[in-house]
Design a protein around this motif. Sequence first.
Motif, mmCIF file in Angstrom:
data_model
loop_
_atom_site.group_PDB
_atom_site.id
_atom_site.type_symbol
_atom_site.label_atom_id
_atom_site.label_comp_id
_atom_site.label_asym_id
_atom_site.label_seq_id
_atom_site.Cartn_x
_atom_site.Cartn_y
_atom_site.Cartn_z
ATOM 1 N N ARG A 80 0.910 -1.148 -0.068
ATOM 2 C CA ARG A 80 -0.043 0.093 -0.008
ATOM 3 C C ARG A 80 0.839 1.256 0.083
ATOM 4 N N ASP A 91 -0.938 4.323 0.540
ATOM 5 C CA ASP A 91 -1.826 5.265 1.397
ATOM 6 C C ASP A 91 -1.684 5.341 2.647
ATOM 7 N N ARG A 92 -0.742 4.339 3.398
ATOM 8 C CA ARG A 92 -0.872 4.485 4.621
ATOM 9 C C ARG A 92 0.540 3.803 5.269
ATOM 10 N N SER A 93 0.958 3.992 6.522
ATOM 11 C CA SER A 93 2.218 3.536 6.929
ATOM 12 C C SER A 93 2.312 1.946 6.898
ATOM 13 N N THR A 118 3.112 -1.841 8.055
ATOM 14 C CA THR A 118 2.953 -2.382 9.208
ATOM 15 C C THR A 118 3.690 -4.007 8.939
ATOM 16 N N HIS A 122 2.687 14.028 13.062
ATOM 17 C CA HIS A 122 2.941 12.378 13.392
ATOM 18 C C HIS A 122 2.458 12.350 14.732
ATOM 19 N N GLN A 149 5.131 3.426 2.106
ATOM 20 C CA GLN A 149 5.808 4.520 3.229
ATOM 21 C C GLN A 149 6.578 3.630 3.861
#
Length: 536
Positions: free
Chosen positions: A73, A75-77, A79, A336, A524
């Motif tokens: 992805r 669009d997001r941090s 994991t 953040h 990201q």
Amino acid sequence: MSTDISRRAILSAAVAAPMLPAHATAQAETVLRVAMTVSDIPYLGGQPDQGGEGWRFVGITMFDSLIHWDLTRSDRSSTLIPGLALSWEADPAERRRWVFRLRPGVKFHDGSPFNADVVVWNMAKLTDERAPQYDPRQIAQTFGRMTAVVSTEKIDDLTVAITTRTVDALVPYYFSRIMMSSPAQWDRVGGSWDAYDRNPSGTGPYKFDRSARRERLELVRNPDYWDPTRIPKHDRLVLLPIPDPNTRVAALLSGQCDFIEAPPPDAIARLRSAGMQIVTNIYPHTWPWLLSRLEGAPTTDLRVRRALNLAIDRAGIVTMLQGLGQASVGQVPEDHPWFGNPSWRIRYDPAEARRLLAEAGYGPRNPLRLRVTVSPSGSGQMQAMLINEAMQQMLREVGVEVTFEVIDWNVMGQRRSQGAHGPGQAGVHGLASSTSSLDPDLAFVTVLASDKIPPRGINWPNVRNPEFDRLADAIRAEFDPAKQDALIAELNARMVEDATWLFVVHDLNPRAMSPRVRGFVQAQNWAQDLTPVRME
């Protein structure tokens, strides 16, 4: 030297291009050629050097770790997700003991199985000086994290337990960058890491084919990779070390590569007009000068550290980068969750910088003189000399004279792992070294805690701050994510107030690629997954 390396890399690419069909069978081979910013091929023993690019282009291509990052992805941090381990947990009865349940059916490229014995063997290469496979080169790339490990125990063929010295909730992050090498291949090549480097074997989605130091590394698709969603969509990956940014641009425009890291800002318009794709994204990464805290260094004075931070026009540097960066006033961006609420804020205020320097005893008759070690290129270094020289001028305007020691990025990594007290660093007051803000350990704990001063971590400046140590210990002991986030935010706030580093910019991680490249998703993360890339 860098220019010579770049020219040889380009020549090598040009010479190899017409040879590529020789590897084809029923149809033409699809090839992705990537120009890296580093000056040499990363080490192929398992734990690659060359910083984030080594991890990105060798670590997660040829090898695997117990725990992976989700790189699917943009669009997001990112994991943490299962890798070679299906699951992991701290033993409720003894939280220093972590149990990893391993993925069945995984094989190395040489055909040997991955199992608990392999994990024990790989941990010994990083922790046991008596083990024949012990490898200091790989240990140097673990950021001191393996000093936290006390023992590795095989429970059964698909279960291991790893025990740490203290309770540490950050252990899963450690094992996202500990790569597994093949014991069978190491034995096959004569029990030599030098020989293994020439003929490596991992479990990753790409297999080693051939390499030429300082010129190229060629990997081929692993059709039997254990994760079918990550079997590469192209046949061959060619990695070219080209440290000079303008040479990388020329290689892309001339069709001698398909994908380049860190295009220079002044080339973006030209690349776009030629039909090239420019990709950026928020990136968990900051580019600072680390400031020495050794006794006698002028940067031990809080007034000096704050003055240095107040002298930098970050908005001007972002403009110079044509927007390919974000002003940094802490280890993470202000929006953040980890930023916190510092009582003193970093800003551009040259008048206040001069006042603080005068209060610290520096002025026209006694200018502050600093020596800073920098590298011209390398993993995460952005447009290193452009930024460094701009900072040098900004600091001169408030009465600070800075001289640079320019070294190769890989040597920079060695210096950082040795600490400011290490060999050859006498009289050095700063180290311009990019750093990750991806996980709490690399972003804060291992760079700030006094028990992480090299060789036990990468606290290069030798920071010894009781408040930092208290918060670092509390973060490591906290397993509740929300409470841990609050502690991290408090640590960042204290770090800003302390002006621990000279903060400059966060990276937006630009890449340029041919219109033929399809399917790339810029996560990201420092790591990026090349397996979805198709060549049209």
